[in-house]
Design a protein around this motif. Structure first.
Motif, PDB file in Angstrom:
ATOM      1  N   UNK A 131       0.800  -1.214   0.000  1.00 55.47           N
ATOM      2  CA  UNK A 131       0.000   0.000   0.000  1.00 55.47           C
ATOM      3  C   UNK A 131       0.840   1.275   0.000  1.00 55.47           C
ATOM      4  N   UNK A 132       0.210   2.333  -0.479  1.00 55.61           N
ATOM      5  CA  UNK A 132       0.843   3.655  -0.548  1.00 55.61           C
ATOM      6  C   UNK A 132      -0.176   4.677  -0.069  1.00 55.61           C
ATOM      7  N   UNK A 133       0.287   5.718   0.607  1.00 56.18           N
ATOM      8  CA  UNK A 133      -0.582   6.852   0.877  1.00 56.18           C
ATOM      9  C   UNK A 133       0.257   8.124   0.842  1.00 56.18           C
ATOM     10  N   UNK A 177      -2.242  -2.550   3.717  1.00 53.38           N
ATOM     11  CA  UNK A 177      -2.890  -1.298   3.320  1.00 53.38           C
ATOM     12  C   UNK A 177      -2.520  -0.145   4.243  1.00 53.38           C
ATOM     13  N   UNK A 178      -2.584   1.072   3.693  1.00 52.21           N
ATOM     14  CA  UNK A 178      -2.277   2.286   4.449  1.00 52.21           C
ATOM     15  C   UNK A 178      -3.328   3.341   4.170  1.00 52.21           C
ATOM     16  N   UNK A 179      -3.651   4.139   5.197  1.00 51.32           N
ATOM     17  CA  UNK A 179      -4.516   5.302   4.962  1.00 51.32           C
ATOM     18  C   UNK A 179      -4.253   6.337   6.049  1.00 51.32           C
ATOM     19  N   UNK A 180      -4.140   7.574   5.636  1.00 53.94           N
ATOM     20  CA  UNK A 180      -3.935   8.688   6.565  1.00 53.94           C
ATOM     21  C   UNK A 180      -5.256   9.396   6.832  1.00 53.94           C
ATOM     22  N   UNK A 181      -5.448   9.816   8.086  1.00 54.25           N
ATOM     23  CA  UNK A 181      -6.536  10.722   8.447  1.00 54.25           C
ATOM     24  C   UNK A 181      -5.860  11.966   9.002  1.00 54.25           C
ATOM     25  N   UNK A 185      -4.820  13.154  12.656  1.00 48.59           N
ATOM     26  CA  UNK A 185      -3.400  12.878  12.883  1.00 48.59           C
ATOM     27  C   UNK A 185      -3.128  11.401  13.056  1.00 48.59           C
ATOM     28  N   UNK A 186      -3.809  10.551  12.234  1.00 47.63           N
ATOM     29  CA  UNK A 186      -3.679   9.099  12.412  1.00 47.63           C
ATOM     30  C   UNK A 186      -3.326   8.399  11.096  1.00 47.63           C
ATOM     31  N   UNK A 187      -2.745   7.223  11.278  1.00 45.98           N
ATOM     32  CA  UNK A 187      -2.394   6.345  10.162  1.00 45.98           C
ATOM     33  C   UNK A 187      -2.997   4.971  10.428  1.00 45.98           C
ATOM     34  N   UNK A 188      -3.755   4.453   9.455  1.00 46.15           N
ATOM     35  CA  UNK A 188      -4.318   3.100   9.576  1.00 46.15           C
ATOM     36  C   UNK A 188      -3.508   2.130   8.734  1.00 46.15           C
ATOM     37  N   UNK A 189      -3.299   0.922   9.296  1.00 44.27           N
ATOM     38  CA  UNK A 189      -2.523  -0.118   8.622  1.00 44.27           C
ATOM     39  C   UNK A 189      -3.292  -1.436   8.731  1.00 44.27           C
ATOM     40  N   UNK A 190      -3.505  -2.124   7.612  1.00 40.40           N
ATOM     41  CA  UNK A 190      -4.128  -3.452   7.682  1.00 40.40           C
ATOM     42  C   UNK A 190      -3.047  -4.521   7.767  1.00 40.40           C
ATOM     43  N   UNK A 191      -3.361  -5.626   8.437  1.00 37.63           N
ATOM     44  CA  UNK A 191      -2.414  -6.740   8.541  1.00 37.63           C
ATOM     45  C   UNK A 191      -3.129  -8.039   8.209  1.00 37.63           C
ATOM     46  N   UNK A 192      -2.628  -8.707   7.173  1.00 39.97           N
ATOM     47  CA  UNK A 192      -3.292  -9.908   6.673  1.00 39.97           C
ATOM     48  C   UNK A 192      -3.357 -11.007   7.720  1.00 39.97           C
ATOM     49  N   UNK A 193      -2.206 -11.427   8.234  1.00 39.19           N
ATOM     50  CA  UNK A 193      -2.198 -12.630   9.068  1.00 39.19           C
ATOM     51  C   UNK A 193      -2.847 -12.420  10.431  1.00 39.19           C
ATOM     52  N   UNK A 194      -2.965 -11.181  10.879  1.00 42.18           N
ATOM     53  CA  UNK A 194      -3.627 -10.916  12.160  1.00 42.18           C
ATOM     54  C   UNK A 194      -5.116 -10.635  11.988  1.00 42.18           C
ATOM     55  N   UNK A 195      -5.563 -10.472  10.747  1.00 45.44           N
ATOM     56  CA  UNK A 195      -6.948 -10.050  10.496  1.00 45.44           C
ATOM     57  C   UNK A 195      -7.249  -8.808  11.345  1.00 45.44           C
ATOM     58  N   UNK A 225      -6.969  -6.130   3.190  1.00 43.55           N
ATOM     59  CA  UNK A 225      -6.003  -5.516   2.270  1.00 43.55           C
ATOM     60  C   UNK A 225      -6.159  -3.988   2.279  1.00 43.55           C
ATOM     61  N   UNK A 226      -7.035  -3.464   1.418  1.00 41.06           N
ATOM     62  CA  UNK A 226      -7.163  -2.011   1.320  1.00 41.06           C
ATOM     63  C   UNK A 226      -7.849  -1.413   2.533  1.00 41.06           C
ATOM     64  N   UNK A 227      -7.516  -0.142   2.809  1.00 42.48           N
ATOM     65  CA  UNK A 227      -8.145   0.560   3.942  1.00 42.48           C
ATOM     66  C   UNK A 227      -8.246   2.041   3.605  1.00 42.48           C
TER      67      UNK A 227
END
Lengths: 418, 317
Positions: A131-133, A177-181, A185-195, A225-227
């Motif tokens: 992912x990119x943001x 996946x990555x997403x900025x708010x 002032x936050x960054x979200x990250x998805x992780x496949x193996x941890x669900x 994946x995506x967020x």
């Protein structure tokens, strides 16, 4: 004895042949040089000793390959737009790089589209990036290693070449996946193996605990994946492949946890799950788009068009882009679908909506292109522009850190799973 | 991207696969760290780490074709299988599951929610992070490759094929001389009794920053550098990974009988290895190059070569 002598003679001739003649894989040389450039040996390697004398009794040696398959060009993965600064950033998981283009890049040419900048090399600390943001306010671009180095790396907009990241943030293995708010002032990250979805402070770096996590049986997160953190509607939107199994630590550094109740794995349909933007813990989704009518098929990157209340999905499994109403719930059909041979969509992984310029971008993993459509395009439509990271005729090998192989003698085929 | 790509044997250069298997219906996921092809029955087998399953496909499967059989469910015990080997002689499947610290054995044709016929697991077995399995039906042996907590348990654990329960390995190939610290796929050539290992790095793999969803309390990048130092390696540092070959009867801290490694080999971090004995070729899949290389080493498939090598006759350039 005669047999042994003949065998030795034959083996010596063969050894000379192998050792001196097979040097005709220039593309592999290029790929290897690229990889070696990025994965140069670290300082620790130089501390070891020289080649031991014991090697003299070991067969084989430094044997050149007779054939090799590798892709000398970038392979696109995640994508992010910054319309305010007229930039597009696309990750390249083949050579572990980040390519930054002008937003107006691309066209109808078969030639390679020159990026403004390409961040690439050992100092960048990029691995198999996903992912990119982009942060249009602080002029930073983020990417995340899905494999080979569990970290998010952040670069300034001016970074180019073998650039050291402005900061790195360690994240769980298999983050995607990555997403900025920016307002939060936050960054979200998805992780496949941890669900799971982890939320960090935007400026978090090094080994910082996430401020909260969406994780647990009730979340509906299944190989996420995506967020997107949608600040206008105060929601977090996540795409899921539908794979689920419980997590038990598996590395040699972790004890076996026998106290954990066994829950078997399962295959569920792909989905899009939506949570409150402040969600924390084992939170049920507010809405779930899932079912036969959705046509979701290995949903990868997503983007939310908060202005027009839509969700765009890179639907890798059937070479399409799906667009849903933002508030869809249940077994909803997409309101638009870009699909068909004229679209040139092949294995889409990244998607991004540009409401300022009324465009929709797609990053293809399945060939060497990113595509630009009108935002409201639907059906079997040709893209407005094509960004190429390789000449039009270049083949795509499609490797992502492959770690196994098998040979099929019946068909004369080499099978490689990613 | 989770997919299985089929390349023509003679493919060379930047070549697209002849066939790709991918998509929701296939049930594939990432972390396919093993696969095996069953030649007599024309099938191949893939573990699915992220759904706790084992898939069987027809040999020529492609597109979005679903698997012909799926082992998954509460009776299987599968948590996160990462590697697999088929024994077509005894009709058995061996599945390595590092999350369960176990090797599960199923009937080759099992389908659905079925219990394994044998499970190797427990402290005596020394099984920890099982990264690979291979089976030798000729010598009746099971080889489990693993990363253990020490160099002495990071390597190949060799069991009788029919071992069941908490059984100690009959041999362990591990230690500094093996240089086998960070590796993945293992395959066997039963005809000459040789084990091939794809060694990704000559250094011990450091701990990841997270354990499950928690920050690992003792993690620090600098500490990881320290952790690497205790795995003293006598290996030439000019390359990281290699293909190593051991004898099926090897035991202890023994160097490989043969290697493919070095700048000319262009191996960086090979994680996969496959054999084509008919053409005398070894295939190495390399995450460092993000591709694969094929080596012509017909001597590796000849018993005479290994016999001469054992007597000090070296036939390589």
């Amino acid at each position: 004895m005669l047999r042994k002598i003949l065998f030795v003679a034959a083996a010596l001739v063969l050894s000379y042949f192998v050792g001196s003649r097979f040097d005709f894989v220039p593309i592999l040389k290029t790929a290897t040089a690229l990889a070696q450039g990025q994965r140069s040996l670290s300082s620790r390697d130089s501390k070891s000793g020289s080649r031991p004398a014991a090697d003299a009794s070991i067969g084989g040696g430094d044997i050149a390959p007779i054939r090799a398959v590798a892709d000398p060009y970038p392979v696109f993965d995640g994508i992010a737009l910054d319309p305010a600064n007229n930039l597009v950033a696309i990750s390249d998981e083949n050579h572990h790089s980040l390519l930054v283009y002008d937003r107006a890049s691309g066209g109808k040419s078969d030639a390679v589209t020159e990026p403004r900048r390409r961040i690439m090399g050992a100092a960048t600390e990029m691995g198999f990036v996903a992912g990119v943001t982009m942060d249009p306010e602080h002029h930073e671009v983020y990417t995340v290693n899905n494999d080979s180095g569990d970290q998010v790396t952040v670069y300034s907009y001016q970074s180019d070449g073998n650039a050291v990241p402005a900061r790195r943030l360690f994240v769980p293995h298999q983050s995607w996946g990555l997403s900025l708010a920016l307002g939060r002032g936050e960054l979200a990250v998805t992780t496949q193996e941890l669900n799971a979805v982890e939320i960090y402070s935007r400026t978090a770096k090094d080994l910082t605990k996430p401020s909260r996590q969406i994780v647990g049986m009730d979340t509906g997160l299944e190989d996420p994946h995506g967020v997107v953190m949608d600040e206008r509607h105060n929601e977090i939107v996540v795409s899921n492949h539908g794979n689920w199994t419980q997590f038990r630590p598996y590395t040699n550094y972790d004890p076996l946890n026998l106290d954990q109740k066994y829950v078997p794995g399962r295959f569920d349909p792909a989905s899009i799950t939506v949570y409150p933007i402040t969600a924390n813990g084992n939170v049920k989704p507010e809405r779930t788009i899932q079912g036969a009518h959705t046509a979701l098929n290995w949903a990868m990157g997503i983007d939310v068009d908060a202005q027009h209340d839509e969700i765009a999905v890179a639907n890798y499994g059937d070479d399409s882009v799906l667009v849903f109403k933002r508030d869809d719930n249940g077994d909803a059909a997409p309101i638009r679908r870009i699909y068909g041979p004229n679209t040139h969509i092949v294995g889409p992984v990244g998607v991004a909506v540009d409401t300022k310029n009324n465009e929709l971008w797609v990053a293809n993993y399945g060939d060497h292109t990113a595509l630009v459509f009108s935002r409201t395009d639907s059906g079997n439509v040709a893209p407005k522009r094509i960004v190429r990271n390789a000449p039009a005729e270049a083949a795509t090998c499609g490797f992502t850190n492959a770690s196994a192989a098998a040979y099929d003698p019946k068909r004369g085929e080499i099978l490689v799973p990613n | 991207m989770p997919r299985v790509s089929a390349f023509a044997r003679l493919a060379n250069g930047a070549v697209a696969p002849k066939r790709i298997l991918e998509g929701q219906a296939t049930h594939l996921s990432r972390t396919m760290h093993g696969m095996d092809f069953d030649v007599p029955h024309d099938e191949f087998f893939i573990p699915v780490a992220l759904s706790g399953a084992v898939l069987t496909f027809p040999g020529g499967a492609g597109g979005s074709e679903p698997p012909k059989r799926v082992i998954q469910g509460s009776k299987t015990g599968l948590v996160r299988p990462q590697t697999i080997a088929v024994d077509p002689v005894h009709d058995e499947l061996f599945v390595g599951d590092p999350s369960a610290r176990a090797v599960y054995v199923f009937h080759r044709t099992d389908n659905g929610n079925v219990a394994p016929i044998r499970v190797l697991q427990g402290t005596k077995s020394k099984l920890v992070e099982v990264t690979s399995v291979a089976v030798d039906p000729v010598h009746d042996l099971l080889i489990a490759g693993q990363r253990g907590p020490t160099p002495q348990t990071t390597g190949l654990l060799i069991f009788k094929r029919t071992d069941n329960g908490d059984v100690a390995p009959r041999a362990i190939i591990a230690g500094p001389k093996t240089r086998m610290y960070h590796f993945r796929q293992v395959v066997v050539d039963p005809k000459v009794g040789k084990i091939y290992v794809a060694v990704q790095d000559i250094w011990y793999k450091p701990a990841a920053p997270y354990a499950s969803s928690n920050v690992r309390s003792d993690f620090a990048a600098e500490k990881n550098e320290e952790a690497l130092k205790w795995t003293t390696s006598p290996f030439d540092p000019s390359t990281k990974g290699f293909i190593g070959v051991w004898d099926i009867h090897d035991d202890g801290d023994v160097p490989p009988r043969a290697v493919i490694r070095g700048p000319e080999s262009r191996l960086l971090e090979p994680g996969g290895v496959a054999l084509d004995p008919g053409h005398g070729e070894v295939i190495a899949v390399d995450g460092g190059v993000n591709g694969y290389q094929v080596y012509l080493v017909p001597q590796f498939f000849q018993s005479e070569f290994w016999s001469l090598l054992a007597h000090g006759l070296r036939l390589q350039p």
